[in-house]
Design a protein around this motif. Structure first.
Motif, PDB file in Angstrom:
ATOM      1  N   GLN A  76       0.843  -1.199   0.000  1.00 30.15           N
ATOM      2  CA  GLN A  76       0.000   0.000   0.000  1.00 30.15           C
ATOM      3  C   GLN A  76       0.879   1.251   0.000  1.00 30.15           C
ATOM      4  OE1 GLN A  76      -3.574   0.374  -0.049  1.00 30.15           O
ATOM      5  NE2 GLN A  76      -3.309  -1.709  -0.823  1.00 30.15           N
ATOM      6  N   ASP A  77       1.972   1.207   0.763  1.00 30.06           N
ATOM      7  CA  ASP A  77       2.917   2.337   0.776  1.00 30.06           C
ATOM      8  C   ASP A  77       3.624   2.469  -0.569  1.00 30.06           C
ATOM      9  OD1 ASP A  77       2.195   2.745   3.389  1.00 30.06           O
ATOM     10  OD2 ASP A  77       3.919   1.666   4.236  1.00 30.06           O
ATOM     11  N   GLU A  78       3.971   1.316  -1.190  1.00 33.07           N
ATOM     12  CA  GLU A  78       4.625   1.367  -2.498  1.00 33.07           C
ATOM     13  C   GLU A  78       3.712   1.984  -3.560  1.00 33.07           C
ATOM     14  OE1 GLU A  78       7.613   0.559  -3.674  1.00 33.07           O
ATOM     15  OE2 GLU A  78       8.444   0.010  -1.733  1.00 33.07           O
ATOM     16  N   ILE A  79       2.424   1.642  -3.512  1.00 31.70           N
ATOM     17  CA  ILE A  79       1.476   2.192  -4.487  1.00 31.70           C
ATOM     18  C   ILE A  79       1.316   3.698  -4.267  1.00 31.70           C
ATOM     19  CG2 ILE A  79      -0.928   2.144  -5.261  1.00 31.70           C
ATOM     20  CD1 ILE A  79      -0.950  -0.859  -4.603  1.00 31.70           C
ATOM     21  N   LYS A  80       1.277   4.125  -2.997  1.00 35.31           N
ATOM     22  CA  LYS A  80       1.176   5.573  -2.704  1.00 35.31           C
ATOM     23  C   LYS A  80       2.417   6.310  -3.198  1.00 35.31           C
ATOM     24  CE  LYS A  80      -1.767   4.933   1.358  1.00 35.31           C
ATOM     25  NZ  LYS A  80      -1.831   4.976   2.852  1.00 35.31           N
ATOM     26  N   ALA A  81       3.601   5.699  -3.004  1.00 38.11           N
ATOM     27  CA  ALA A  81       4.835   6.324  -3.495  1.00 38.11           C
ATOM     28  C   ALA A  81       4.833   6.395  -5.017  1.00 38.11           C
ATOM     29  CB  ALA A  81       6.045   5.538  -3.002  1.00 38.11           C
ATOM     30  N   MET A  82       4.317   5.359  -5.672  1.00 37.18           N
ATOM     31  CA  MET A  82       4.234   5.352  -7.131  1.00 37.18           C
ATOM     32  C   MET A  82       3.328   6.486  -7.618  1.00 37.18           C
ATOM     33  SD  MET A  82       2.671   2.329  -9.546  1.00 37.18           S
ATOM     34  CE  MET A  82       1.008   2.678  -8.942  1.00 37.18           C
ATOM     35  N   ILE A  83       2.222   6.693  -6.923  1.00 43.68           N
ATOM     36  CA  ILE A  83       1.292   7.769  -7.313  1.00 43.68           C
ATOM     37  C   ILE A  83       1.936   9.133  -7.098  1.00 43.68           C
ATOM     38  CG2 ILE A  83      -0.914   8.854  -6.743  1.00 43.68           C
ATOM     39  CD1 ILE A  83      -1.964   6.037  -6.077  1.00 43.68           C
ATOM     40  N   ASN A  84       2.651   9.298  -5.973  1.00 43.37           N
ATOM     41  CA  ASN A  84       3.278  10.592  -5.669  1.00 43.37           C
ATOM     42  C   ASN A  84       4.351  10.949  -6.691  1.00 43.37           C
ATOM     43  OD1 ASN A  84       1.690  10.934  -3.397  1.00 43.37           O
ATOM     44  ND2 ASN A  84       3.174   9.966  -2.022  1.00 43.37           N
ATOM     45  N   HIS A  85       5.081   9.933  -7.173  1.00 44.23           N
ATOM     46  CA  HIS A  85       6.139  10.177  -8.165  1.00 44.23           C
ATOM     47  C   HIS A  85       5.614  10.108  -9.592  1.00 44.23           C
ATOM     48  CE1 HIS A  85       8.629   9.103  -4.621  1.00 44.23           C
ATOM     49  NE2 HIS A  85       9.460   9.987  -5.146  1.00 44.23           N
ATOM     50  N   LYS A  86       4.306   9.907  -9.746  1.00 43.84           N
ATOM     51  CA  LYS A  86       3.645   9.864 -11.054  1.00 43.84           C
ATOM     52  C   LYS A  86       4.241   8.797 -11.968  1.00 43.84           C
ATOM     53  CE  LYS A  86       2.195  14.680 -10.895  1.00 43.84           C
ATOM     54  NZ  LYS A  86       2.209  16.004 -11.548  1.00 43.84           N
ATOM     55  N   ARG A  87       4.527   7.646 -11.368  1.00 44.43           N
ATOM     56  CA  ARG A  87       5.014   6.511 -12.145  1.00 44.43           C
ATOM     57  C   ARG A  87       3.836   5.641 -12.567  1.00 44.43           C
ATOM     58  NH1 ARG A  87       8.787   5.767  -7.809  1.00 44.43           N
ATOM     59  NH2 ARG A  87       7.704   3.819  -7.351  1.00 44.43           N
ATOM     60  N   ARG A  88       4.094   4.778 -13.549  1.00 42.49           N
ATOM     61  CA  ARG A  88       3.030   3.919 -14.062  1.00 42.49           C
ATOM     62  C   ARG A  88       3.411   2.447 -13.976  1.00 42.49           C
ATOM     63  NH1 ARG A  88       0.399   6.161 -18.455  1.00 42.49           N
ATOM     64  NH2 ARG A  88      -0.346   4.064 -18.885  1.00 42.49           N
ATOM     65  N   ARG A  89       4.394   2.124 -13.110  1.00 38.87           N
ATOM     66  CA  ARG A  89       4.816   0.737 -12.995  1.00 38.87           C
ATOM     67  C   ARG A  89       5.148   0.444 -11.535  1.00 38.87           C
ATOM     68  NH1 ARG A  89       6.433  -3.002 -16.820  1.00 38.87           N
ATOM     69  NH2 ARG A  89       6.304  -1.338 -18.360  1.00 38.87           N
ATOM     70  N   LEU A  90       4.549  -0.614 -11.009  1.00 39.65           N
ATOM     71  CA  LEU A  90       4.809  -1.054  -9.644  1.00 39.65           C
ATOM     72  C   LEU A  90       5.810  -2.209  -9.682  1.00 39.65           C
ATOM     73  CD1 LEU A  90       4.018  -0.915  -6.578  1.00 39.65           C
ATOM     74  CD2 LEU A  90       2.385  -2.746  -7.075  1.00 39.65           C
ATOM     75  N   ILE A  91       6.912  -2.073  -8.939  1.00 35.29           N
ATOM     76  CA  ILE A  91       7.936  -3.111  -8.899  1.00 35.29           C
ATOM     77  C   ILE A  91       7.664  -4.014  -7.690  1.00 35.29           C
ATOM     78  CG2 ILE A  91      10.396  -3.609  -8.791  1.00 35.29           C
ATOM     79  CD1 ILE A  91       9.496  -2.198 -11.338  1.00 35.29           C
ATOM     80  N   VAL A  92       7.492  -5.314  -7.952  1.00 36.33           N
ATOM     81  CA  VAL A  92       7.172  -6.302  -6.917  1.00 36.33           C
ATOM     82  C   VAL A  92       8.375  -7.221  -6.725  1.00 36.33           C
ATOM     83  CG1 VAL A  92       5.630  -8.203  -6.281  1.00 36.33           C
ATOM     84  CG2 VAL A  92       4.724  -6.211  -7.494  1.00 36.33           C
ATOM     85  N   ASN A  93       8.748  -7.445  -5.473  1.00 40.79           N
ATOM     86  CA  ASN A  93       9.855  -8.351  -5.174  1.00 40.79           C
ATOM     87  C   ASN A  93       9.347  -9.788  -5.168  1.00 40.79           C
ATOM     88  OD1 ASN A  93      12.017  -9.829  -3.795  1.00 40.79           O
ATOM     89  ND2 ASN A  93      12.823  -7.808  -3.317  1.00 40.79           N
ATOM     90  N   ILE A  94      10.045 -10.634  -5.902  1.00 41.10           N
ATOM     91  CA  ILE A  94       9.594 -12.015  -6.074  1.00 41.10           C
ATOM     92  C   ILE A  94       9.648 -12.798  -4.756  1.00 41.10           C
ATOM     93  CG2 ILE A  94      11.740 -13.210  -6.660  1.00 41.10           C
ATOM     94  CD1 ILE A  94       8.576 -13.374  -8.780  1.00 41.10           C
ATOM     95  N   SER A  95      10.549 -12.411  -3.840  1.00 39.36           N
ATOM     96  CA  SER A  95      10.648 -13.114  -2.558  1.00 39.36           C
ATOM     97  C   SER A  95       9.433 -12.848  -1.682  1.00 39.36           C
ATOM     98  CB  SER A  95      11.931 -12.709  -1.829  1.00 39.36           C
ATOM     99  OG  SER A  95      12.007 -11.312  -1.687  1.00 39.36           O
ATOM    100  N   ASP A  96       8.771 -11.671  -1.843  1.00 41.20           N
ATOM    101  CA  ASP A  96       7.539 -11.401  -1.100  1.00 41.20           C
ATOM    102  C   ASP A  96       6.405 -12.308  -1.572  1.00 41.20           C
ATOM    103  OD1 ASP A  96       8.895  -9.408   0.242  1.00 41.20           O
ATOM    104  OD2 ASP A  96       8.214  -7.820  -1.100  1.00 41.20           O
ATOM    105  N   LEU A  97       6.421 -12.633  -2.875  1.00 49.27           N
ATOM    106  CA  LEU A  97       5.385 -13.518  -3.416  1.00 49.27           C
ATOM    107  C   LEU A  97       5.561 -14.951  -2.923  1.00 49.27           C
ATOM    108  CD1 LEU A  97       5.357 -12.164  -7.069  1.00 49.27           C
ATOM    109  CD2 LEU A  97       3.453 -12.019  -5.474  1.00 49.27           C
ATOM    110  N   HIS A  98       6.819 -15.362  -2.657  1.00 49.45           N
ATOM    111  CA  HIS A  98       7.073 -16.720  -2.160  1.00 49.45           C
ATOM    112  C   HIS A  98       6.389 -16.943  -0.815  1.00 49.45           C
ATOM    113  CE1 HIS A  98       9.671 -18.715  -4.996  1.00 49.45           C
ATOM    114  NE2 HIS A  98      10.414 -17.631  -5.123  1.00 49.45           N
ATOM    115  N   SER A  99       6.395 -15.915   0.033  1.00 51.02           N
ATOM    116  CA  SER A  99       5.844 -16.065   1.381  1.00 51.02           C
ATOM    117  C   SER A  99       4.334 -15.892   1.412  1.00 51.02           C
ATOM    118  CB  SER A  99       6.501 -15.040   2.320  1.00 51.02           C
ATOM    119  OG  SER A  99       6.308 -13.721   1.826  1.00 51.02           O
ATOM    120  N   PHE A 100       3.723 -15.593   0.270  1.00 47.98           N
ATOM    121  CA  PHE A 100       2.278 -15.376   0.228  1.00 47.98           C
ATOM    122  C   PHE A 100       1.624 -16.451  -0.640  1.00 47.98           C
ATOM    123  CE2 PHE A 100      -1.696 -13.484  -1.169  1.00 47.98           C
ATOM    124  CZ  PHE A 100      -2.170 -12.903  -0.002  1.00 47.98           C
TER     125      PHE A 100
END
Length: 493
Positions: free
Chosen positions: A25-49
């Motif tokens: 949620q914080d990453e998405i807010k930072a993406m919006i504040n910097h006016k970016r159009r791509r969210l970078i996801v760490n693959i190791s976070d997906l392993h634990s979910f």
């Protein structure tokens, strides 16, 4: 493959739960504040979910669209005015890909359809091309408008094609370096240029060929990129053990460290102590300075050896090739000016212009060894003037205007103008190169064959001592050699 409505909903639900974590949620807010159009996801976070990483790595095509839609909805829920109608947020992946972190040579058929991380050097960049995303058709009879959206197998926005090649220092000797094409889109366009070392994460796909008439069963494979990260020099730095560090500090305390380093370089070559010390300093490099007024002072040292044949000039170049972390070798007769700097070529499939990096651009932050420097044509030799002083390659051809980094040290070996060095003439007349080029070499060594009996005796003793040691080693390691063969070998020593 089209997803069923239930499968799509289940996957989107899993991804939405993953994105509901505070960190993203914080990453998405930072993406919006910097006016970016791509969210970078760490693959190791997906392993634990819910083991989501394994499913995405094996079948990324089934998860990319649900991922895009889930991130887009999450961004709109935080800021409804962030996206215009029809715009979506892209997703890129990073992190430890372990067995899926490969080079272009290791990209085999088992990876087709899955997500991989390819490490290499960018050799070609195409122009940026737009693609049709949406078309509106008007029917005069019914006076109705029809809207059609287009999405193909590669991309649906501005796109660019890159060629990723094996890094020169890791390429298999004697074999052609392997290359894979990567297609980048949207915000990833122009994120790298020829000569950059990159790690590209994407889906490895097989596309049908564009040849007309015949179908031969050969498919073109490309990498559909979702993240491009630049690799700097520190990323490939060697890893030292505590024992290595202890030995390094022990040598650093010695008074003759510089002499020791010089003698350790190419020990099979007798003499040339000053040249060996110069090569050590050249590989370490100087201090690069960028002044406040914009002036760039190069820190790389350029060296040239001119002298008689058979005085180990080429062997010294070979020693540099074996020791330097990044070294590219070429010869004066076998290379052209554009082959050393950069070239504008035409893509065989699309016909568009592409920028292709030469040896000096690929050797950025490394050493370029040029043998037979005197055999180069004058036109080709002029091409490296800018590289040796400004350390850039400027291209202005066929409507392409670009400046590429070529921060490399040049080591050149050449024979005198008459084949052997004439001692009755001045060095300038013997070398026979223009002053504008000689001024760009910081170190110029004249290597002579002394033709002295004492020196020849020392060289022959050095060569015999080197081979004698290897024969003694063979005798100690192979005691079961027949006795008569031992007697013959000992009689030769």
């Amino acid at each position: 493959m089209e997803l069923g409505a239930q499968d799509y909903a289940d996957r989107k639900k899993d991804i939405s739960q993953f994105l509901s974590q505070d960190i993203y949620q914080d990453e998405i807010k930072a993406m919006i504040n910097h006016k970016r159009r791509r969210l970078i996801v760490n693959i190791s976070d997906l392993h634990s979910f819910n083991n989501l990483a394994t499913r995405i790595l094996k079948n990324p095509s089934e998860y990319m669209q649900p991922f895009f839609d889930a991130v887009t909805e999450a961004a709109k829920s935080i800021d409804p005015k962030y996206l215009k109608e029809g715009e979506i947020v892209h997703v890129g992946f990073e992190g430890p890909f372990v067995s899926r972190r490969v080079t272009p040579r290791e990209l085999l058929s088992e990876f087709i359809g899955s997500m991989v991380c390819v490490v290499g050097i960018v050799t070609k960049c195409s122009l940026v091309r737009p693609k049709v995303v949406k078309s509106v058709h008007f029917c005069p009879a019914t006076e109705n408008f029809t809207v059609r959206e287009y999405r193909d197998i590669t991309s649906n926005n501005d796109h660019q094609t890159l060629s990723i090649q094996e890094v020169p220092e890791n390429a298999a000797p004697g074999q052609l370096p392997r290359t894979v094409d990567a297609i980048v889109e949207d915000d990833l366009v122009d994120s790298c240029k020829p000569g950059d070392r990159v790690a590209i994460v994407g889906i490895y796909k097989a596309l049908p060929g564009k040849s007309k008439g015949s179908v031969n069963g050969v498919f073109r494979t490309v990498l559909i990129a979702n993240n491009v990260s630049l690799l700097n020099k520190e990323a490939n730095a060697p890893i030292y053990s505590p024992e290595d560090l202890k030995n390094i500090k022990k040598i650093a305390e010695r008074d003759d460290t510089f002499d020791l380093l010089g003698n350790s370089l190419a020990p099979s070559i007798y003499g040339h102590s000053w040249i060996k010390k110069a090569v050590v300093l050249l590989m370490l490099g100087g201090v690069e300075k960028n002044l406040k007024n914009g002036t760039h002072l190069r820190g790389d040292i350029n060296m040239m050896m001119v002298g008689d044949p058979s005085v180990a000039k080429s062997q010294l170049l070979r020693a540099i090739m074996n020791i330097a972390p990044l070294a590219i070798s070429t010869t004066g007769r076998g290379s052209s000016g554009v082959g050393l700097t950069a070239a504008v070529t035409s893509d065989q499939e699309t016909g568009e212009r592409r920028l292709e990096a030469g040896a000096m651009v690929l050797g950025d932050r490394g050493v370029v060894c040029i043998d037979e420097f005197d055999k180069m044509n004058d036109q080709d030799r002029v091409a490296i003037h800018e590289v040796m002083e400004q350390q850039t390659v400027t291209i202005a051809k066929a409507g392409i205007h670009a400046s590429l980094n070529a921060r490399c040290s040049v080591v050149a070996a050449a024979n005198p103008i008459y084949g052997t060095y004439d001692r009755s003439l001045t060095p300038t007349k013997n070398i026979g190169l223009p002053d504008s080029l000689l001024s760009r070499f910081d170190l110029l060594f004249i290597v002579l064959d002394q033709m002295d009996a004492d020196i020849d005796r020392l060289i022959s003793e050095h060569v015999l001592r080197m081979h004698r040691r290897s024969i003694h080693y063979m005798l100690t390691c192979l005691p079961k050699i027949p006795t008569i063969l031992n007697i013959l070998i000992l009689s030769l020593l």
